[in-house]
Write a protein that holds these residues in place. Sequence first.
Motif, mmCIF file in Angstrom:
data_model
loop_
_atom_site.group_PDB
_atom_site.id
_atom_site.type_symbol
_atom_site.label_atom_id
_atom_site.label_comp_id
_atom_site.label_asym_id
_atom_site.label_seq_id
_atom_site.Cartn_x
_atom_site.Cartn_y
_atom_site.Cartn_z
ATOM 1 N N LYS A 115 17.745 4.556 -5.757
ATOM 2 C CA LYS A 115 17.970 5.728 -6.603
ATOM 3 C C LYS A 115 16.746 6.019 -7.452
ATOM 4 N N LYS A 145 14.116 7.697 -5.608
ATOM 5 C CA LYS A 145 14.416 9.114 -5.397
ATOM 6 C C LYS A 145 14.062 9.932 -6.637
ATOM 7 N N CYS A 187 22.711 17.836 -4.374
ATOM 8 C CA CYS A 187 23.339 16.519 -4.234
ATOM 9 C C CYS A 187 24.632 16.684 -3.438
ATOM 10 N N ALA A 188 25.093 15.574 -2.840
ATOM 11 C CA ALA A 188 26.257 15.663 -1.960
ATOM 12 C C ALA A 188 27.577 15.729 -2.724
ATOM 13 N N GLN A 246 27.381 12.899 -8.312
ATOM 14 C CA GLN A 246 25.939 12.702 -8.217
ATOM 15 C C GLN A 246 25.169 13.797 -8.927
ATOM 16 N N TYR A 303 18.701 15.495 -2.629
ATOM 17 C CA TYR A 303 18.838 14.137 -3.147
ATOM 18 C C TYR A 303 19.537 13.251 -2.113
ATOM 19 N N ASN A 304 20.491 13.861 -1.389
ATOM 20 C CA ASN A 304 21.143 13.181 -0.261
ATOM 21 C C ASN A 304 20.895 14.003 0.994
ATOM 22 N N ASP A 349 23.043 6.875 2.712
ATOM 23 C CA ASP A 349 23.664 8.178 2.432
ATOM 24 C C ASP A 349 24.480 8.701 3.611
#
Length: 523
Positions: free
Chosen positions: A233, A236, A256-257, A261, A324-325, A357
Motif C-alpha cells: 500500500k 502505491k 479505487c475498487a 479504499q 489504485y486497484n 488485488d
Amino acid sequence: MAIAARDTKMNDPNRFAPLVDSLESGLSSIFGFESFRIGQRDVMEATLQGVNSLVVMPTGSGKSLCFQLPACASDGITLVISPLIALMKDQVDALTSKGIPATFINSSIGAREQSDRLFGMEAGAYKIVYVAPERFRSERFCDAIANVKIAFLAIDEAHCISQWGHDFRPDYLRLAEIRAQLGHPTTIALTATATSQVQRDILAQLNLPEAEIFVYGFERPNLFFEVYDARSKGDKIGRIVSLVNEHSGDPAIIYCATRKQVEEVAQELDSEGLSVGLYHGGMTDSQREQVQNDFMTGMFTLLVATNAFGMGVDKSDVRVIAHYNIPGSIEAYYQEAGRAGRDGLDSHCLMLFNYADKGIHDFFNEQTYPSKETVERIWEVLSKMGLGTHNIGSRQLADKLNRNKRGKGRLNSWGVESAMRQLQRGGHIDFGTRDGFDWIAVQDFARTRDLRVDWDYLKRRRDVNDDLLGDVMRLASGRECRQGYLLRYFNSAPSFTNGCGNCDICCGMPEYAKACLLYTSDA
Ligand code: ADP
Ligand code: MG
C-alpha cells in the motif's frame, strides 16, 4: 416537460430538407458543429445508403450523431433503443434544445404523458424516439409503433446483447425479433466497448451477419500508459504522490475498487499534505453533486473516487488518472483512463498493480453471481421459516447464515441479496422494504433440488467476468506495448508499427515515468 414537436416551426418538414444534399450543412445548421469527428461521416453515409452497421467508438467520441443526423435527413422516425432510462432524458433534452423533435417513452413518466407521446409518435410529431427494449412488452406501444414509418433503428450500448460482454441485459436478446417485427429497418448498433469476440456476437445475436463494422478513435497518442508493480500500500501511495506532485495543480482522479479504499486512500493522501475530494456511491446525492461541482470548477484538483464517478462528466483537462486497484475489465479501464487528456494535451494513466488485488474482483464476482451452494444454503434457511411473510432482510439473513462460520464460507448482505434475487426470479420468494423494515415472503415448498434457478446463466456470468479480469491481468503483467495491447483488444488497427512510443514498455520501463517523459521529449 414541453414536447418540442408541438411547436409548429419544428414540424415544418422542409426544415431538414437541405440535409439530403449535404451532411455538412446539417452538421452546422442543426447541430452547430464545425466538422465531423473521425468516422462519423463514413458511418452516416453507410446508414443513409441502407447499410447495416456496428459502430465501435470510445465513450464521448460522438456516436449519437451517427444516427441523429441521418435521422434528421430522412422521412419517418428513428427509434433508439437504450438500456439507460436515466440517460434518455439528457439525450432528448440536448436534441430538443437544438430544435430536433425528439422524445422518450419509458416508465419514468406518467401514464397520461406516455399516452400523449404515443399519439404524438403516430401523428409524426417526432424524428427521434428513445425507448428501452422492455417497452416492446407493452401492447399499446407495439400497436403504435406498427403505425409509424421507421427510418432507422439505432441500438445504443449494443454490447448489452452479448453474454460475453461486461454488461449483458437479457432484454436485449429480443432485439433481433423486434427488428423483424419493425420490418427490418436499416440498423445501426453502437457501443464503446467491444472485443472482436463481442463484436461478432452482437451481429450474430442481431441476426445481421452482413453488417459493416466501423471501429474508430481508440488510439489516444497523448496518453502515457504506465503499469507500476506495487509491492505494498505504501508503495502505491508513494507512486501516486510523486506522480501527482509532478503534475501539481493539475486535475487528477484516483480510482479505487471500493468505498472503503476511497476513504483510506483519501486519508493517506491528505496526510501527505495533498488536498483531496472524495466521491463514492455511499454518499448522499447532494454530497456527490457538491464534490463533482467543486472538482469541475477547480476548488480542489485531486479526486479519489470509485467507478461511480465519471459518467457524463465532461472535464477536458484531467492530467492524471491513477488506478489504485486494477479494474475488472479492459472496457472499464479504457473508459476510466480515457477521461484523461480529452483536450489532447499530454496526460498520464497509471495503473498500480499488485497481484492480491485480483482477489477483490474475484470476491465481487462471487457476490454478484452466487454459486449453486450459496443459493441452496439460503433457500434451506428460508424454506424452514415456512410460507408467508417474514420480517427479515438480507443483512439479518447473512448474520443467521454466518453463525458458526469463519473465513471463506462467510456471506455478506450483498451476496445474500444476489442469491435472493435468483430465488425471486424463480418465483420461490419475494422481498422488499415497507416502512423502513425489510421483509421476505416465502412462496412455495420447492425442494432444494427442484429450485427454478438458471445455474448455467450464473456460471456463465462468473466465467465471463473471470475472462474479462484475465485480460486485465495480462495487460498488467505483460511486457508488450500498452497502447498496442489496448487497441488490439478493441479490434482497432494501430497507426504505429513498432509500439506507441509513449508507454512504460516502449520507453524502456524506467522505474518512474518522469524519466521517461524527459527521454521522449528530448528525442
Ligand atoms: P458517445 O455516445 O460516443 O459517448 P456522444 O454521442 O454522447 O458520445 O457525444 C459526446 C459529445 O460530443 C456530445 O456533447 C456531442 O454533442 C459532441 N459531439 C459529437 N459529435 C461532434 C462533432 N462532430 N463536433 C463537436 N462535438 C461533437
Ligand atoms: Mg452514447
